[in-house]
Design an enzyme around this catalytic site. Structure first.
Site, mmCIF file in Angstrom:
data_model
loop_
_atom_site.group_PDB
_atom_site.id
_atom_site.type_symbol
_atom_site.label_atom_id
_atom_site.label_comp_id
_atom_site.label_asym_id
_atom_site.label_seq_id
_atom_site.Cartn_x
_atom_site.Cartn_y
_atom_site.Cartn_z
ATOM 1 N N GLU A 161 0.847 -1.202 0.000
ATOM 2 C CA GLU A 161 0.000 0.000 0.000
ATOM 3 C C GLU A 161 0.882 1.251 0.000
ATOM 4 O O GLU A 161 0.778 2.119 0.876
ATOM 5 C CB GLU A 161 -0.985 0.021 1.184
ATOM 6 N N GLU A 216 -2.723 -11.849 -4.382
ATOM 7 C CA GLU A 216 -3.686 -12.072 -3.298
ATOM 8 C C GLU A 216 -5.131 -11.938 -3.786
ATOM 9 O O GLU A 216 -6.021 -12.595 -3.263
ATOM 10 C CB GLU A 216 -3.415 -11.115 -2.137
HETATM 11 C C1 NOJ Z 1 -2.459 -6.351 2.322
HETATM 12 C C2 NOJ Z 1 -1.153 -6.811 1.781
HETATM 13 O O1 NOJ Z 1 -1.046 -6.570 0.424
HETATM 14 C C3 NOJ Z 1 -1.020 -8.275 2.078
HETATM 15 O O2 NOJ Z 1 0.149 -8.784 1.472
HETATM 16 C C4 NOJ Z 1 -1.018 -8.488 3.561
HETATM 17 O O3 NOJ Z 1 -0.994 -9.855 3.814
HETATM 18 C C5 NOJ Z 1 -2.265 -7.883 4.187
HETATM 19 N N1 NOJ Z 1 -2.463 -6.563 3.752
HETATM 20 C C6 NOJ Z 1 -2.174 -7.874 5.703
HETATM 21 O O4 NOJ Z 1 -1.194 -6.990 6.108
#
Ligand code: NOJ
Length: 659
Positions: free
Chosen positions: A441, A465
């Site tokens: 982010e 993800e």
């Molecule tokens: C969003 C991130 O992109 C991801 O990699 C992470 O596991 C989660 N947030 C939790 O921090």
């Protein structure tokens, strides 16, 4: 080894009374020409490439607080300079980078306010950058409300643009006519008649990110991301804005192999950077995204000592250097994004950090810590030094940071000057602790890794993800053949591919929309010095022969070539390992199966190589048969051409090893 740039100042200050109305500067090969002109309507620049217009007269200037329009400039004088030097990257897609440009600095004074501004322009053979420099003057602070900067590009251009509303830049780049773009982030990749362009920025320091608003079919106007009070930037003179950049290339691959953004960042500032080590890593991560484990404490808590040791064993046995652990610090209960007091120094009781540190060291695995801040940046800044010291005290010198929340500290945009200042503070503090950062982010990268190579990778992309849980079913096949030419131009991407199991027991409607061979090829196509093998150890264990490619593929490159690509259709990328004579090839396609001929003329002549080819099997396709692959060894030389056959959303990955 870095070299001191050779900068030759060859121009002279013109007399203020001469008030010249325009000036030009050309690229070292004389192809690209940048012209600045001031007239009654304001200050404008234009650019030609080989005599053809690439940027029509486009406005420059600012709006300052109190609606003070700084756009009417008297040109006081100019200076020219040139540079031709080669420097070595700490890590990257090319070991050596040539920094070769001609520079024009136009000294100006705003007619109404008396504000002094220099426009500094550098023109390279592959594009140009310009920035506004406010020299020291009696106005020592400025409040910038907006830039008037424009890019008026050729009629008939289309572009791949990321909508401004994409949170954390996690969306597709949509291919549209310019007039239909509305408001977009940069990089903005443009297909103009006869050439490809990419608009972005370099060296974003203490300033907001620049977005672009399309006002008609050719005009893009800069729009700075403001603070919550509407101000874009608080500036103390002397000050230089980020460079506004445009890469100009004949073909898509030229955008990928342009290092202009790095050249427009400051040289490395942390001394010996050998502790910033490129590596592959696994993670206590995918199992939580799949919903099989939890970040928080409880019966399914993934970051428990036994589970972490299982991953350490697997990584050690397979030569995967790093292991990320998320959910280790006792702050993940309930809606953790509302937790303004996340604690970065208290492990959960079932995560025995001392024992894990001992075990990882014994097995030669580097642990990667995780600081999910939920964008409560003041809370994080208050703990920054102790948080890094806590980890380094346990032998952990790598941290993945995270900022999940739509606003920082409840009100500021991640891409604002507020956000930019925070990220910089984290990276600089980490550098003092010899800690590398993989930032999720983030604000969109702009090449800062040249100056601070401990900033190893960043997200800011719709990564793997989404293929675990997105309700839209996962990213479409085309995404991976657009990203290298869009988000990829901004720098390393922590995309985290490497899925070998395409069944999703928890979210059956969602999946990784590719084949196993494409997942391998992405390690070559998409660059990052930290590459994750994101799947679960048990899924890799099912395919040891294909996993061999992930074990072998380097993460640090001597050189990179993109011999063939059509943005949004397919891409072939070839790279030479920085630490051996091996070459690697990755070819990936969109939803269409295709064959591609690739000449191996990049290999050393008159030398035999064994090409180990990981390909889609003839009956492979991403929907129904993603794990069908073939592995073949072939002896090849630079005189050969390989015919690659890619399944729907498939790929080919090849290692070339000297015989
Ligand atoms: C969003 C991130 O992109 C991801 O990699 C992470 O596991 C989660 N947030 C939790 O921090």
């Amino acid at each position: 080894m870095k070299k001191t740039p050779v900068i030759i100042i060859s121009g002279l200050l013109a007399l203020a009374s001469c008030t010249p109305s325009g000036s030009s500067v050309s690229s070292p090969d004389n192809k690209i020409r940048f012209t600045v002109e001031s007239n009654d309507g304001g200050l404008f620049y234009s650019v030609t490439d080989g005599g053809e217009t690439v940027v029509s007269p486009s406005r420059l200037g600012f709006v300052l607080a109190g609606d003070e329009q700084a756009k009417d400039f008297k040109i006081l004088g100019k200076e020219t300079a040139s540079c031709d030097t080669t420097w070595e990257t700490a890590w990257g897609e090319s070991r050596l980078v040539r920094d070769n440009y001609n520079q024009l600095t136009v000294n100006m004074q705003e007619k109404n306010s008396g504000l002094l501004v220099d426009l500094q322009v550098r023109v390279f053979d592959d594009g140009f950058g310009y920035r506004y420099v406010f020299p020291a003057q009696n106005r020592d602070s400025l409040i910038i409300m907006q830039e008037l900067t424009e890019f008026v590009i050729p009629e008939g251009s289309t572009a791949w643009g990321l909508p401004i509303k994409s949170e954390y830049y996690e969306d597709y780049f949509y291919h549209k006519n310019i007039a239909d773009l509305d408001s977009v982030r940069t990089p903005l990749t443009v297909e103009a008649p006869g050439r490809y362009l990419a608009i972005h920025e370099a060296n974003l320091t203490d300033y907001p990110k620049m977005n672009l608003v399309a006002t008609d079919s050719v005009t893009l106007v800069a729009q700075l991301v403001p603070w919550s009070n509407g101000v874009a930037a608080y500036v103390k003179t002397p000050f230089a804005t980020p460079w506004r950049t445009m890469i100009i290339g004949d073909k898509p691959g030229d955008l990928v192999t342009s290092y202009m953004m790095l050249n427009l960042n400051e040289p490395q500032a942390i001394g010996d950077a050998s502790w910033c080590k490129p590596m592959k890593y696994m993670g206590i991560w995918w199992e939580m995204h799949l919903g099989k484990g939890t970040w928080h404490a409880g019966p399914h808590h993934s970051a428990n000592t036994a589970n972490v040791k299982k991953y350490i064993d697997f990584a050690a046995a397979n030569g995967i250097k790093g292991l990320l652990v998320e959910g280790w610090n006792a702050s993940w209960e309930g809606d953790w994004t509302r937790n303004e007091h996340i604690d970065f120094t208290t492990p959960y009781p079932d995560y025995d950090i001392d024992e894990i540190a001992r075990y990882a060291k014994e097995k030669g695995v580097e642990m990667i810590g995780h600081h999910e801040t939920a964008a409560w940046t003041r809370n994080y800044e208050n703990q920054l030094d102790t948080a890094f010291s806590f980890l380094t005290g346990h032998g952990i010198n790598n941290v993945k940071t995270g900022y999940v929340n739509s606003r920082m500290d409840g009100k500021e945009d991640h891409s604002s000057q507020y956000g930019v200042r925070h990220y910089r503070k984290v990276i600089e503090t980490a550098a003092k602790h010899h800690v590398t950062i993989n930032n999720h982010e983030p604000v969109m990268p702009t090449g800062l890794q040249r100056t601070l190579p401990n900033l190893m990778s960043q997200e800011g992309v719709r990564g793997q993800e989404w293929n675990a849980w997105s309700t839209d079913g996962g990213s479409v096949p085309e995404h991976t053949v657009v990203m290298p030419f869009t988000r990829g131009l901004a720098g390393p991407m922590d995309f985290t591919f490497g899925t070998f199991n395409f069944e999703n027991p928890v979210y059956p409607g969602t999946r990784v929309q590719s084949t196993i061979a494409k997942e391998l090829a992405l390690y070559v196509v998409i660059y990052a010095p930290l590459q994750m093998a994101s799947d679960l150890p048990e899924n890799y264990a099912k395919y040891p022969d294909t996993f061999q490619f992930i074990k072998d593929v380097p993460v640090d490159w001597e050189t990179t070539i993109v011999p063939d690509a059509v943005i949004g259709d397919y891409v072939v990328t070839v790279r030479r390992d920085r630490n051996s004579d091996d070459w690697y090839l990755g070819a990936v396609t969109d939803e269409n199966a295709r064959t591609l001929d690739v000449a191996l003329d990049f290999l050393e002549p008159n030398t035999e190589y064994v090409a180990t080819i990981y390909a889609d099997a003839p009956d492979a396709d991403w929907k129904n048969n993603p794990t069908a692959y073939t592995i073949t060894d072939r002896t090849v030389t630079s005189a050969d051409t390989l015919n690659l056959s890619l399944a729907t959303s498939g790929g080919t990955a090849i290692r070339f090893h000297k015989k």
